[in-house]
Design an enzyme around this catalytic site. Structure first.
Site, PDB file in Angstrom:
ATOM      1  N   HIS A  34       0.837  -1.208   0.000  1.00 35.69           N
ATOM      2  CA  HIS A  34       0.000   0.000   0.000  1.00 35.69           C
ATOM      3  C   HIS A  34       0.864   1.246   0.000  1.00 35.69           C
ATOM      4  O   HIS A  34       2.062   1.179   0.247  1.00 35.69           O
ATOM      5  CB  HIS A  34      -0.981   0.014   1.182  1.00 35.69           C
ATOM      6  CG  HIS A  34      -0.375   0.108   2.549  1.00 35.69           C
ATOM      7  ND1 HIS A  34      -0.069  -1.017   3.309  1.00 35.69           N
ATOM      8  CD2 HIS A  34      -0.014   1.165   3.317  1.00 35.69           C
ATOM      9  CE1 HIS A  34       0.431  -0.631   4.473  1.00 35.69           C
ATOM     10  NE2 HIS A  34       0.494   0.681   4.506  1.00 35.69           N
TER      11      HIS A  34
ATOM     12  N   GLU B 111      -3.748   4.137   2.059  1.00 35.87           N
ATOM     13  CA  GLU B 111      -3.922   4.484   3.467  1.00 35.87           C
ATOM     14  C   GLU B 111      -3.865   5.997   3.602  1.00 35.87           C
ATOM     15  O   GLU B 111      -3.054   6.655   2.939  1.00 35.87           O
ATOM     16  CB  GLU B 111      -2.778   3.836   4.274  1.00 35.87           C
ATOM     17  CG  GLU B 111      -2.823   4.099   5.768  1.00 35.87           C
ATOM     18  CD  GLU B 111      -1.662   3.437   6.520  1.00 35.87           C
ATOM     19  OE1 GLU B 111      -0.644   3.079   5.891  1.00 35.87           O
ATOM     20  OE2 GLU B 111      -1.781   3.289   7.755  1.00 35.87           O
TER      21      GLU B 111
HETATM   22 CO    CO Z   1       0.928   1.829   6.251  1.00 31.76          CO
END
Ligand code: CO
Length: 134
Positions: free
Chosen positions: A79, A130
């Protein structure tokens, strides 16, 4: 809305071996490995001048990165994390734009002790995204 790239997270099967590559081959400044039982991972942070790389190794049963490593046997980018000033305002704007927030939509305290949310990869070009309140 999004600000600095806070980190890129890379899932690995062997965090000590991966950390050694960053330390010895790439000459980077790395942190000690830290178990994060609340998140089901062990982390090492690679501190770069403009951002961080977060190495993630599965910890315990049902780690959120186990399936990813089954599909990506060599490890891989898991991510990216962007900073936002106000995570609730960011969440509400994203929902109003039709983006999906993972889990129950409420910010959790992340690996850096700050509130985080994860956004559905299908809404962001296949990238698990995120957000961290800066
Ligand atoms: Co992270």
């Amino acid at each position: 809305m999004i600000g600095r790239l806070n980190h890129v997270a890379i899932a690995v099967k062997d965090i000590q071996a991966a950390a050694a590559v960053y330390r010895d081959t790439l000459g980077a400044d790395i942190s000690a490995a830290e178990p994060q039982p609340d998140h089901g991972v062990t982390t090492v942070f690679i501190n770069l001048p403009n951002t961080k790389i977060e190495l993630l190794e599965p910890l315990g049963e049902g780690s959120p990165i186990t399936k990813f490593l089954e599909r990506n046997a060599d490890g891989g980018i898991h991510h990216v994390c962007y900073e936002v000033d106000d995570i609730i305002a960011a969440r509400d704007k994203l929902i109003s734009e039709g983006a999906r927030i993972l889990s129950d939509g409420e910010p959790k305290i992340g690996a850096h002790g700050k509130p985080v949310l994860f956004l559905h990869p299908k809404d962001f070009n296949g990238v698990l995204t995120e957000l961290e309140q800066a």
